[in-house]
Design a protein around this motif. Structure first.
Motif, PDB file in Angstrom:
ATOM      1  N   MET A   1     -14.414  11.223 -15.490  1.00 21.63           N
ATOM      2  CA  MET A   1     -13.611  12.345 -16.007  1.00 21.63           C
ATOM      3  C   MET A   1     -13.991  12.615 -17.464  1.00 21.63           C
ATOM      4  O   MET A   1     -14.258  11.696 -18.228  1.00 21.63           O
ATOM      5  N   SER A   2     -14.006  13.863 -17.843  1.00 21.40           N
ATOM      6  CA  SER A   2     -14.346  14.224 -19.222  1.00 21.40           C
ATOM      7  C   SER A   2     -13.197  13.863 -20.155  1.00 21.40           C
ATOM      8  O   SER A   2     -12.054  13.688 -19.729  1.00 21.40           O
ATOM      9  N   ASP A   3     -13.532  13.760 -21.451  1.00 26.20           N
ATOM     10  CA  ASP A   3     -12.475  13.506 -22.429  1.00 26.20           C
ATOM     11  C   ASP A   3     -11.428  14.609 -22.385  1.00 26.20           C
ATOM     12  O   ASP A   3     -10.242  14.367 -22.541  1.00 26.20           O
ATOM     13  N   GLU A   4     -11.948  15.826 -22.143  1.00 26.38           N
ATOM     14  CA  GLU A   4     -11.031  16.962 -22.116  1.00 26.38           C
ATOM     15  C   GLU A   4     -10.025  16.814 -20.968  1.00 26.38           C
ATOM     16  O   GLU A   4      -8.826  17.028 -21.143  1.00 26.38           O
ATOM     17  N   ALA A   5     -10.531  16.424 -19.787  1.00 25.90           N
ATOM     18  CA  ALA A   5      -9.632  16.246 -18.645  1.00 25.90           C
ATOM     19  C   ALA A   5      -8.643  15.116 -18.913  1.00 25.90           C
ATOM     20  O   ALA A   5      -7.465  15.207 -18.572  1.00 25.90           O
ATOM     21  N   ALA A   6      -9.136  14.048 -19.548  1.00 24.23           N
ATOM     22  CA  ALA A   6      -8.246  12.922 -19.844  1.00 24.23           C
ATOM     23  C   ALA A   6      -7.133  13.360 -20.790  1.00 24.23           C
ATOM     24  O   ALA A   6      -5.969  13.013 -20.595  1.00 24.23           O
ATOM     25  N   ARG A   7      -7.517  14.155 -21.799  1.00 19.35           N
ATOM     26  CA  ARG A   7      -6.495  14.642 -22.743  1.00 19.35           C
ATOM     27  C   ARG A   7      -5.490  15.553 -22.055  1.00 19.35           C
ATOM     28  O   ARG A   7      -4.326  15.588 -22.414  1.00 19.35           O
ATOM     29  N   ALA A   8      -5.965  16.270 -21.026  1.00 18.53           N
ATOM     30  CA  ALA A   8      -5.078  17.183 -20.305  1.00 18.53           C
ATOM     31  C   ALA A   8      -4.103  16.431 -19.387  1.00 18.53           C
ATOM     32  O   ALA A   8      -3.242  17.030 -18.777  1.00 18.53           O
ATOM     33  N   GLY A   9      -4.275  15.121 -19.281  1.00 20.24           N
ATOM     34  CA  GLY A   9      -3.336  14.335 -18.476  1.00 20.24           C
ATOM     35  C   GLY A   9      -3.856  14.009 -17.097  1.00 20.24           C
ATOM     36  O   GLY A   9      -3.163  13.404 -16.292  1.00 20.24           O
ATOM     37  N   GLY A  10      -5.110  14.388 -16.794  1.00 17.20           N
ATOM     38  CA  GLY A  10      -5.670  14.150 -15.474  1.00 17.20           C
ATOM     39  C   GLY A  10      -5.729  12.681 -15.108  1.00 17.20           C
ATOM     40  O   GLY A  10      -5.420  12.301 -13.985  1.00 17.20           O
ATOM     41  N   ALA A  11      -6.094  11.836 -16.057  1.00 15.69           N
ATOM     42  CA  ALA A  11      -6.288  10.427 -15.735  1.00 15.69           C
ATOM     43  C   ALA A  11      -5.014   9.795 -15.190  1.00 15.69           C
ATOM     44  O   ALA A  11      -5.036   9.097 -14.183  1.00 15.69           O
ATOM     45  N   ALA A  12      -3.905  10.064 -15.840  1.00 17.23           N
ATOM     46  CA  ALA A  12      -2.648   9.443 -15.427  1.00 17.23           C
ATOM     47  C   ALA A  12      -2.190   9.956 -14.065  1.00 17.23           C
ATOM     48  O   ALA A  12      -1.484   9.276 -13.340  1.00 17.23           O
ATOM     49  N   ASP A  13      -2.624  11.169 -13.712  1.00 16.05           N
ATOM     50  CA  ASP A  13      -2.181  11.785 -12.470  1.00 16.05           C
ATOM     51  C   ASP A  13      -3.011  11.374 -11.262  1.00 16.05           C
ATOM     52  O   ASP A  13      -2.609  11.594 -10.138  1.00 16.05           O
ATOM     53  N   GLU A  14      -4.221  10.820 -11.516  1.00 15.51           N
ATOM     54  CA  GLU A  14      -5.123  10.548 -10.399  1.00 15.51           C
ATOM     55  C   GLU A  14      -4.814   9.189  -9.809  1.00 15.51           C
ATOM     56  O   GLU A  14      -5.213   8.161 -10.359  1.00 15.51           O
ATOM     57  N   TYR A  15      -4.074   9.179  -8.716  1.00 14.73           N
ATOM     58  CA  TYR A  15      -3.794   7.898  -8.072  1.00 14.73           C
ATOM     59  C   TYR A  15      -3.675   8.123  -6.576  1.00 14.73           C
ATOM     60  O   TYR A  15      -3.616   9.255  -6.088  1.00 14.73           O
ATOM     61  N   GLU A  16      -3.651   7.011  -5.862  1.00 16.01           N
ATOM     62  CA  GLU A  16      -3.583   7.045  -4.415  1.00 16.01           C
ATOM     63  C   GLU A  16      -2.174   6.623  -3.987  1.00 16.01           C
ATOM     64  O   GLU A  16      -1.553   5.772  -4.616  1.00 16.01           O
ATOM     65  N   ILE A  17      -1.709   7.258  -2.917  1.00 14.76           N
ATOM     66  CA  ILE A  17      -0.434   6.877  -2.315  1.00 14.76           C
ATOM     67  C   ILE A  17      -0.745   6.427  -0.894  1.00 14.76           C
ATOM     68  O   ILE A  17      -1.512   7.087  -0.186  1.00 14.76           O
ATOM     69  N   VAL A  18      -0.199   5.293  -0.514  1.00 17.95           N
ATOM     70  CA  VAL A  18      -0.512   4.714   0.792  1.00 17.95           C
ATOM     71  C   VAL A  18       0.753   4.642   1.636  1.00 17.95           C
ATOM     72  O   VAL A  18       1.863   4.453   1.119  1.00 17.95           O
ATOM     73  N   ALA A  19       0.579   4.816   2.955  1.00 17.66           N
ATOM     74  CA  ALA A  19       1.715   4.808   3.875  1.00 17.66           C
ATOM     75  C   ALA A  19       1.321   4.015   5.112  1.00 17.66           C
ATOM     76  O   ALA A  19       0.143   3.978   5.489  1.00 17.66           O
ATOM     77  N   GLY A  20       2.321   3.379   5.747  1.00 10.96           N
ATOM     78  CA  GLY A  20       2.044   2.482   6.862  1.00 10.96           C
ATOM     79  C   GLY A  20       2.533   3.017   8.193  1.00 10.96           C
ATOM     80  O   GLY A  20       3.669   3.477   8.310  1.00 10.96           O
ATOM     81  N   ALA A  21       1.653   2.949   9.209  1.00 15.13           N
ATOM     82  CA  ALA A  21       2.027   3.294  10.584  1.00 15.13           C
ATOM     83  C   ALA A  21       2.221   1.986  11.353  1.00 15.13           C
ATOM     84  O   ALA A  21       1.253   1.267  11.613  1.00 15.13           O
ATOM     85  N   ILE A  22       3.482   1.691  11.664  1.00 13.21           N
ATOM     86  CA  ILE A  22       3.824   0.457  12.379  1.00 13.21           C
ATOM     87  C   ILE A  22       4.182   0.830  13.813  1.00 13.21           C
ATOM     88  O   ILE A  22       5.148   1.569  14.043  1.00 13.21           O
ATOM     89  N   PHE A  23       3.382   0.362  14.757  1.00 16.18           N
ATOM     90  CA  PHE A  23       3.619   0.643  16.178  1.00 16.18           C
ATOM     91  C   PHE A  23       4.173  -0.607  16.846  1.00 16.18           C
ATOM     92  O   PHE A  23       3.729  -1.722  16.568  1.00 16.18           O
ATOM     93  N   ARG A  24       5.140  -0.393  17.732  1.00 12.35           N
ATOM     94  CA  ARG A  24       5.681  -1.520  18.504  1.00 12.35           C
ATOM     95  C   ARG A  24       6.269  -0.980  19.809  1.00 12.35           C
ATOM     96  O   ARG A  24       7.055  -0.017  19.778  1.00 12.35           O
ATOM     97  N   ASP A  25       5.884  -1.581  20.918  1.00 18.47           N
ATOM     98  CA  ASP A  25       6.446  -1.224  22.234  1.00 18.47           C
ATOM     99  C   ASP A  25       6.388   0.285  22.484  1.00 18.47           C
ATOM    100  O   ASP A  25       7.360   0.880  22.949  1.00 18.47           O
ATOM    101  N   GLY A  26       5.251   0.898  22.173  1.00 11.09           N
ATOM    102  CA  GLY A  26       5.077   2.319  22.435  1.00 11.09           C
ATOM    103  C   GLY A  26       5.831   3.233  21.490  1.00 11.09           C
ATOM    104  O   GLY A  26       5.965   4.437  21.750  1.00 11.09           O
ATOM    105  N   ARG A  27       6.321   2.685  20.375  1.00  9.18           N
ATOM    106  CA  ARG A  27       7.056   3.487  19.402  1.00  9.18           C
ATOM    107  C   ARG A  27       6.474   3.311  18.005  1.00  9.18           C
ATOM    108  O   ARG A  27       5.800   2.312  17.735  1.00  9.18           O
ATOM    109  N   LEU A  28       6.788   4.280  17.152  1.00  5.80           N
ATOM    110  CA  LEU A  28       6.338   4.297  15.762  1.00  5.80           C
ATOM    111  C   LEU A  28       7.558   4.230  14.850  1.00  5.80           C
ATOM    112  O   LEU A  28       8.568   4.897  15.107  1.00  5.80           O
TER     113      LEU A  28
END
Ligand code: 9L3
Ligand code: MG
Length: 141
Positions: A1-28
Motif C-alpha cells: 500500500m502507498s503511503d498515501e493510502a496508509a494515511r487515508a486509513g486504508g491500512a487499518a481497514d484492510e482485514y479479513e473476517i472469518v465465519a464457520g459452517a458447522i454441519f451435524r446430522d444433515g443440519r447447519l
C-alpha cells in the motif's frame, strides 16, 4: 500500500473476517446477531475479525470458542470470498466441533437448519452469497 493510502486509513481497514459452517446430522448451525442495530435479528455463520498476527484458521477457532463455547478445528473453505469494501474480505470455512455443545454466548439464539429451512431464515446480506454452496452441502449430507 502507498503511503498515501496508509494515511487515508486504508491500512487499518484492510482485514479479513472469518465465519464457520458447522454441519451435524444433515443440519447447519446458524446464529442470530444481536448487533449492530442494522444487523440485529438477522442470521449468520458465526465468526469475526482476524486479528493482527493471527492466521484465519486460528482466528476462527478463537472466535467460535468465544461466541459458542466450543473447541473447534477449522477445515476447508466453503463458498466464495465476499468483498466488504475498503479491502475487507469475508471468508467461510467448514468447522468440526472437537469438544462442547454450541451455546449462544454472543448471539440472540442458535438454530440447526436443514436444506428446506435454510431459505426461510433472514440471513445477513453478506452471508447470502454462500447459500448455494451451503445448500449443496446440506443436500449431500
Ligand atoms: N459479518 C458478516 N457475516 C458473518 C460474520 C461473522 C461477520 N458471518 C460482518 C458483520 C460485521 C463484521 O463482519 O460488520 C464483523 O463481524 P463481528 O465481529 O461483529 O462478528
Ligand atoms: Mg462475531
Amino acid at each position: 500500500m502507498s503511503d498515501e493510502a496508509a494515511r487515508a486509513g486504508g491500512a487499518a481497514d484492510e482485514y479479513e473476517i472469518v465465519a464457520g459452517a458447522i454441519f451435524r446430522d444433515g443440519r447447519l448451525l446458524l446464529a442470530q446477531r444481536i448487533r449492530p442495530p442494522e444487523l440485529a435479528g438477522m442470521w449468520e455463520l458465526p465468526g469475526g475479525k482476524v486479528e493482527a498476527f493471527e492466521t484465519p484458521q486460528h482466528a476462527l477457532e478463537r472466535e467460535l470458542a468465544e461466541e459458542l463455547g466450543v473447541v473447534v478445528r477449522c477445515g476447508r473453505r466453503i463458498g466464495v470470498d465476499v468483498a466488504l469494501g475498503r479491502g475487507r474480505v469475508l471468508r467461510a470455512y467448514r468447522v468440526d466441533i472437537l469438544a462442547g455443545e454450541p451455546a449462544a454466548l454472543d448471539h440472540a439464539q442458535l438454530a440447526w437448519v436443514d436444506a428446506d429451512d435454510l431459505e426461510k431464515f433472514d440471513m445477513v446480506v453478506n452471508d447470502q452469497a454462500w447459500i448455494p454452496d451451503l445448500l449443496t452441502e446440506l443436500r449431500r449430507l
